[in-house]
Design a protein around this motif. Structure first.
Motif, PDB file in Angstrom:
ATOM      1  N   MET A  90      10.171 -55.901 -11.728  1.00 31.71           N
ATOM      2  CA  MET A  90      10.910 -54.950 -12.461  1.00 31.71           C
ATOM      3  C   MET A  90      11.814 -55.018 -13.480  1.00 31.71           C
ATOM      4  O   MET A  90      12.398 -56.222 -13.425  1.00 31.71           O
ATOM      5  CB  MET A  90      11.388 -53.838 -11.297  1.00 31.71           C
ATOM      6  N   GLY A  91      12.374 -54.245 -14.487  1.00 32.15           N
ATOM      7  CA  GLY A  91      13.372 -54.555 -15.225  1.00 32.15           C
ATOM      8  C   GLY A  91      12.744 -54.448 -16.739  1.00 32.15           C
ATOM      9  O   GLY A  91      11.422 -54.163 -17.007  1.00 32.15           O
ATOM     10  N   SER A  92      13.528 -54.861 -17.666  1.00 29.17           N
ATOM     11  CA  SER A  92      13.120 -54.693 -19.275  1.00 29.17           C
ATOM     12  C   SER A  92      12.668 -55.905 -19.773  1.00 29.17           C
ATOM     13  O   SER A  92      12.742 -57.076 -19.053  1.00 29.17           O
ATOM     14  CB  SER A  92      14.427 -54.231 -20.044  1.00 29.17           C
ATOM     15  N   ALA A  93      12.084 -55.906 -20.723  1.00 29.79           N
ATOM     16  CA  ALA A  93      11.644 -57.271 -21.475  1.00 29.79           C
ATOM     17  C   ALA A  93      12.594 -57.971 -21.861  1.00 29.79           C
ATOM     18  O   ALA A  93      12.486 -59.234 -21.941  1.00 29.79           O
ATOM     19  CB  ALA A  93      10.482 -57.016 -22.609  1.00 29.79           C
ATOM     20  N   GLU A  94      13.807 -57.234 -22.408  1.00 27.29           N
ATOM     21  CA  GLU A  94      14.703 -58.092 -23.236  1.00 27.29           C
ATOM     22  C   GLU A  94      15.399 -58.832 -21.985  1.00 27.29           C
ATOM     23  O   GLU A  94      16.005 -59.991 -22.552  1.00 27.29           O
ATOM     24  CB  GLU A  94      15.712 -56.892 -23.304  1.00 27.29           C
ATOM     25  N   THR A  95      15.492 -58.600 -20.775  1.00 22.90           N
ATOM     26  CA  THR A  95      16.323 -59.430 -20.037  1.00 22.90           C
ATOM     27  C   THR A  95      15.486 -60.110 -18.824  1.00 22.90           C
ATOM     28  O   THR A  95      15.826 -60.822 -17.776  1.00 22.90           O
ATOM     29  CB  THR A  95      17.130 -58.323 -18.917  1.00 22.90           C
ATOM     30  N   LEU A  96      14.110 -60.205 -19.013  1.00 23.33           N
ATOM     31  CA  LEU A  96      13.114 -60.876 -18.260  1.00 23.33           C
ATOM     32  C   LEU A  96      13.184 -62.393 -18.555  1.00 23.33           C
ATOM     33  O   LEU A  96      13.063 -62.799 -19.681  1.00 23.33           O
ATOM     34  CB  LEU A  96      11.634 -60.370 -18.475  1.00 23.33           C
ATOM     35  N   ARG A 146       9.536 -44.295 -19.120  1.00 21.43           N
ATOM     36  CA  ARG A 146       9.825 -43.769 -20.485  1.00 21.43           C
ATOM     37  C   ARG A 146      10.935 -43.997 -20.715  1.00 21.43           C
ATOM     38  O   ARG A 146      11.892 -43.181 -20.943  1.00 21.43           O
ATOM     39  CB  ARG A 146       9.424 -42.250 -20.424  1.00 21.43           C
ATOM     40  N   PRO A 147      11.408 -45.444 -21.201  1.00 26.91           N
ATOM     41  CA  PRO A 147      12.562 -45.703 -21.471  1.00 26.91           C
ATOM     42  C   PRO A 147      13.175 -45.033 -22.867  1.00 26.91           C
ATOM     43  O   PRO A 147      14.388 -45.009 -22.791  1.00 26.91           O
ATOM     44  CB  PRO A 147      12.360 -47.476 -21.812  1.00 26.91           C
ATOM     45  N   TRP A 148      12.540 -44.335 -23.696  1.00 27.08           N
ATOM     46  CA  TRP A 148      12.764 -43.574 -24.826  1.00 27.08           C
ATOM     47  C   TRP A 148      13.706 -42.467 -24.449  1.00 27.08           C
ATOM     48  O   TRP A 148      14.405 -41.804 -24.989  1.00 27.08           O
ATOM     49  CB  TRP A 148      11.728 -43.363 -25.738  1.00 27.08           C
ATOM     50  N   LEU A 149      13.190 -41.851 -23.227  1.00 30.67           N
ATOM     51  CA  LEU A 149      13.943 -40.909 -22.544  1.00 30.67           C
ATOM     52  C   LEU A 149      14.833 -41.232 -21.633  1.00 30.67           C
ATOM     53  O   LEU A 149      16.092 -40.635 -21.626  1.00 30.67           O
ATOM     54  CB  LEU A 149      13.000 -40.040 -21.863  1.00 30.67           C
ATOM     55  N   ASP A 150      14.796 -42.354 -20.872  1.00 32.05           N
ATOM     56  CA  ASP A 150      15.649 -42.612 -19.971  1.00 32.05           C
ATOM     57  C   ASP A 150      15.480 -44.175 -19.563  1.00 32.05           C
ATOM     58  O   ASP A 150      14.522 -44.544 -18.882  1.00 32.05           O
ATOM     59  CB  ASP A 150      15.614 -41.784 -18.489  1.00 32.05           C
ATOM     60  N   GLU A 155      14.211 -49.905 -15.218  1.00 36.44           N
ATOM     61  CA  GLU A 155      15.290 -50.735 -14.419  1.00 36.44           C
ATOM     62  C   GLU A 155      14.393 -50.696 -12.987  1.00 36.44           C
ATOM     63  O   GLU A 155      14.518 -51.568 -12.252  1.00 36.44           O
ATOM     64  CB  GLU A 155      16.507 -50.270 -14.392  1.00 36.44           C
ATOM     65  N   ARG A 156      13.767 -49.312 -12.751  1.00 37.24           N
ATOM     66  CA  ARG A 156      13.172 -49.117 -11.480  1.00 37.24           C
ATOM     67  C   ARG A 156      11.805 -49.192 -11.313  1.00 37.24           C
ATOM     68  O   ARG A 156      11.295 -48.670 -10.290  1.00 37.24           O
ATOM     69  CB  ARG A 156      13.933 -47.864 -10.866  1.00 37.24           C
ATOM     70  N   ALA A 157      11.085 -49.596 -12.485  1.00 39.55           N
ATOM     71  CA  ALA A 157       9.695 -49.647 -12.422  1.00 39.55           C
ATOM     72  C   ALA A 157       8.950 -51.077 -12.981  1.00 39.55           C
ATOM     73  O   ALA A 157       9.729 -51.858 -13.490  1.00 39.55           O
ATOM     74  CB  ALA A 157       9.153 -48.540 -12.969  1.00 39.55           C
TER      75      ALA A 157
END
Length: 251
Positions: A90-96, A146-150, A155-157
């Motif tokens: 889980m988490g973002s591409a930026e922090t992977l 939907r990271p553009w919304l939240d 971070e949890r998917a």
């Protein structure tokens, strides 16, 4: 739906046998007459009679070969392989981290391939077989968040590494289906949506509410799809990616 002797005389190997889906698949196959080898990296208690536990690290070629050969030596043959073993990330591409990318690809994609590859010769000698891989809706839809919304949803998917690994499983399934058809070996995949399990307890409720069926899936529902693809009556079904996702993605 199926008779208790549907898989009588058949031997199945289920990887990831200690997990929720692996246990459900092993139980369902055994309930319909198969002798089941359920394999995992961790020690576990087989869920029902007719299921035997095996040790297996799918990311290690020599371990896969050892397990597969041992199952055939002890149970006599290999007819069905269900590749459930996998991990979530889980988490973002930026922090992977690169190490996390490698870990996910090694287990989810390479591990699935190594098991498929090791099973081919055994299934050819048995006159055919069924390979069922576990893909995911995440390998099709670009991710549930939907990271553009939240941004907190991401971070949890499941992240890009998980999605890429499962998309790889899908296309590998298609390649192997064509390559092995002449050997009477079908190769299919089940692509679950969010399934209630210990790994998904933190799944955002906002994403769960997007599932048209109004709930997360159950491991038994994934197992039912595996039974269909493993059944003798499904011998003309190959190269299929069967969605079990409550309508969250339709194709």
């Amino acid at each position: 739906m199926y008779s208790a002797d549907l898989f009588a005389g058949r031997v199945a190997l289920v990887t990831g046998g200690a997990g929720g889906i692996g246990r459900a698949v092993s139980t369902a196959l055994a309930a319909h007459g198969a002798r089941v080898a359920a394999a995992d990296r961790v020690a576990f208690e087989p869920p029902v009679p007719g299921v035997q536990g095996w040790s297996l690290d799918v990311a290690r070629r020599e371990d896969v070969a050892r397990c597969m050969d041992d199952v055939v030596a002890r149970l006599g043959r290999l007819d069905i392989l269900v590749n459930v073993a996998g991990i979530v990330s889980m988490g973002s591409a930026e922090t992977l981290a690169e190490e996390e990318w490698d870990r996910v690809i090694d287990i989810n994609l390479k591990g699935t391939f190594l098991c498929c590859q090791a099973a081919i010769g055994h299934m050819k000698r048995a006159g055919g077989g069924r390979i069922i891989n576990l893909g995911s809706v995440i390998g099709k839809n670009g991710g549930n968040p939907r990271p553009w919304l939240d941004p907190r949803e991401q971070e949890r998917a499941s992240n890009v590494a998980y999605g890429a690994s499962k998309a790889g499983v899908h296309i590998m399934t298609a390649f192997l289906a064509k390559e092995l058809a002449s050997a009477n070996i079908t190769v299919n995949a089940v692509a679950p949506g969010p399934v209630a399990s210990a790994m998904t307890t933190g799944f955002p409720s906002a994403l769960r509410d997007l599932i048209p069926m109004g709930r997360m899936g159950a491991a038994d529902e994934v197992a039912a799809a595996v039974l269909f693809l493993a059944a003798p009556q499904s011998g003309f079904v190959t190269g299929e990616i069967l969605d079990v996702n409550g309508g969250i993605w339709c194709d």
